[in-house]
Design a protein around this motif. Sequence first.
Motif, PDB file in Angstrom:
ATOM      1  N   TYR A   1       0.464  -1.329   0.154  1.00 24.03           N
ATOM      2  CA  TYR A   1      -0.361   0.142  -0.175  1.00 24.03           C
ATOM      3  C   TYR A   1       0.591   1.105   0.001  1.00 24.03           C
ATOM      4  O   TYR A   1       0.888   2.661  -0.691  1.00 24.03           O
ATOM      5  CB  TYR A   1      -0.879  -0.609   1.082  1.00 24.03           C
ATOM      6  N   TYR A   2       2.275   1.379   0.837  1.00 22.60           N
ATOM      7  CA  TYR A   2       2.613   2.498   0.821  1.00 22.60           C
ATOM      8  C   TYR A   2       3.417   2.613   0.159  1.00 22.60           C
ATOM      9  O   TYR A   2       3.715   3.409  -0.521  1.00 22.60           O
ATOM     10  CB  TYR A   2       3.366   2.307   2.485  1.00 22.60           C
ATOM     11  N   GLU A   3       3.767   1.544  -1.061  1.00 22.34           N
ATOM     12  CA  GLU A   3       5.072   1.731  -2.241  1.00 22.34           C
ATOM     13  C   GLU A   3       4.440   2.328  -3.322  1.00 22.34           C
ATOM     14  O   GLU A   3       4.533   3.041  -4.058  1.00 22.34           O
ATOM     15  CB  GLU A   3       5.417  -0.022  -2.704  1.00 22.34           C
ATOM     16  N   GLU A   4       2.450   1.318  -3.721  1.00 24.03           N
ATOM     17  CA  GLU A   4       1.818   2.553  -4.802  1.00 24.03           C
ATOM     18  C   GLU A   4       1.542   3.614  -4.167  1.00 24.03           C
ATOM     19  O   GLU A   4       1.423   4.445  -5.023  1.00 24.03           O
ATOM     20  CB  GLU A   4       0.606   1.607  -4.344  1.00 24.03           C
ATOM     21  N   TYR A   5       1.334   4.020  -2.441  1.00 19.67           N
ATOM     22  CA  TYR A   5       1.036   5.558  -2.368  1.00 19.67           C
ATOM     23  C   TYR A   5       2.316   6.431  -2.950  1.00 19.67           C
ATOM     24  O   TYR A   5       1.381   7.746  -2.914  1.00 19.67           O
ATOM     25  CB  TYR A   5       0.700   5.290  -0.485  1.00 19.67           C
ATOM     26  N   GLU A   6       3.808   5.819  -2.967  1.00 24.45           N
ATOM     27  CA  GLU A   6       4.505   6.636  -3.013  1.00 24.45           C
ATOM     28  C   GLU A   6       4.228   6.825  -4.396  1.00 24.45           C
ATOM     29  O   GLU A   6       4.735   8.029  -4.781  1.00 24.45           O
ATOM     30  CB  GLU A   6       5.687   5.839  -2.690  1.00 24.45           C
ATOM     31  N   HIS A   7       4.244   5.912  -4.837  1.00 23.47           N
ATOM     32  CA  HIS A   7       4.305   5.876  -6.626  1.00 23.47           C
ATOM     33  C   HIS A   7       3.090   6.836  -6.938  1.00 23.47           C
ATOM     34  O   HIS A   7       3.281   7.742  -7.501  1.00 23.47           O
ATOM     35  CB  HIS A   7       4.328   4.437  -7.626  1.00 23.47           C
ATOM     36  N   ALA A   8       1.964   6.572  -6.324  1.00 29.31           N
ATOM     37  CA  ALA A   8       0.645   7.793  -6.157  1.00 29.31           C
ATOM     38  C   ALA A   8       1.211   8.932  -6.280  1.00 29.31           C
ATOM     39  O   ALA A   8       0.642   9.991  -7.201  1.00 29.31           O
ATOM     40  CB  ALA A   8      -0.618   7.463  -6.364  1.00 29.31           C
ATOM     41  N   ALA A   9       1.780   9.332  -4.832  1.00 27.83           N
ATOM     42  CA  ALA A   9       1.951  10.856  -5.310  1.00 27.83           C
ATOM     43  C   ALA A   9       3.360  11.498  -5.647  1.00 27.83           C
ATOM     44  O   ALA A   9       3.017  12.460  -6.325  1.00 27.83           O
ATOM     45  CB  ALA A   9       2.903  10.675  -3.480  1.00 27.83           C
TER      46      ALA A   9
ATOM     47  N   HIS B   1      -5.380   0.949  -6.957  1.00 22.97           N
ATOM     48  CA  HIS B   1      -5.709   0.418  -7.574  1.00 22.97           C
ATOM     49  C   HIS B   1      -4.924  -0.882  -6.704  1.00 22.97           C
ATOM     50  O   HIS B   1      -6.134  -1.550  -6.239  1.00 22.97           O
ATOM     51  CB  HIS B   1      -5.257   0.340  -9.404  1.00 22.97           C
ATOM     52  N   PHE B   2      -3.964  -1.506  -5.921  1.00 27.81           N
ATOM     53  CA  PHE B   2      -3.875  -2.196  -5.637  1.00 27.81           C
ATOM     54  C   PHE B   2      -4.585  -2.287  -3.766  1.00 27.81           C
ATOM     55  O   PHE B   2      -4.471  -3.353  -3.377  1.00 27.81           O
ATOM     56  CB  PHE B   2      -2.552  -2.433  -4.586  1.00 27.81           C
ATOM     57  N   ALA B   3      -5.011  -1.000  -3.823  1.00 23.69           N
ATOM     58  CA  ALA B   3      -6.221  -1.256  -2.193  1.00 23.69           C
ATOM     59  C   ALA B   3      -7.423  -1.140  -2.191  1.00 23.69           C
ATOM     60  O   ALA B   3      -7.983  -1.840  -1.548  1.00 23.69           O
ATOM     61  CB  ALA B   3      -5.097   0.707  -1.089  1.00 23.69           C
ATOM     62  N   ARG B   4      -7.741  -1.297  -3.654  1.00 23.70           N
ATOM     63  CA  ARG B   4      -9.122  -1.456  -3.823  1.00 23.70           C
ATOM     64  C   ARG B   4      -9.538  -2.454  -5.270  1.00 23.70           C
ATOM     65  O   ARG B   4     -10.559  -2.992  -4.693  1.00 23.70           O
ATOM     66  CB  ARG B   4      -9.719  -0.175  -4.890  1.00 23.70           C
TER      67      ARG B   4
END
Length: 143
Positions: free
Chosen positions: A23-31, A113-116
């Motif tokens: 989740y944090y990896e994807e969040y960092e990428h989205a940011a 997307h990973f979270a959803r």
Amino acid sequence: MTPRADSLTAEIVDLIGTVVTRYYEEYEHAAAEHSLTGAQARLLSLLSVEPLPMRKIAERLKCEPSNITGIVDRLESRGLVERRPDPADRRIKLAAPTAEGARTAEALRMSLHFAREPLGELTSAERTLLKQLLQRMLGITPE
């Protein structure tokens, strides 16, 4: 009462850790896609729920208020956040998203997307049970 350390509990803890890491990896990428740091994105997402004073933001993000001031300054300079007086106490300034900040926070939320997507594979009953179990683990009273 201390829970027993058994292999099932250890496996669940490992799985939760894997979910959090992804989740944090994807969040960092989205940011980064929005030219934001992870901390800026988390702050913006938090403010999209409600305007907050710096002290409350620091409490919720588990960091020092002086760090929050710098993050808010940078978001403000980009036109994503504004400071406004608290209607309940005009001596207190609230940080709030601008219209652009709210759009950016929503775009960030929609890009996770990973979270959803894995949750979409669960039935409504399974998602409800998962929500209830997570709330119970966190000591949150169900709505």
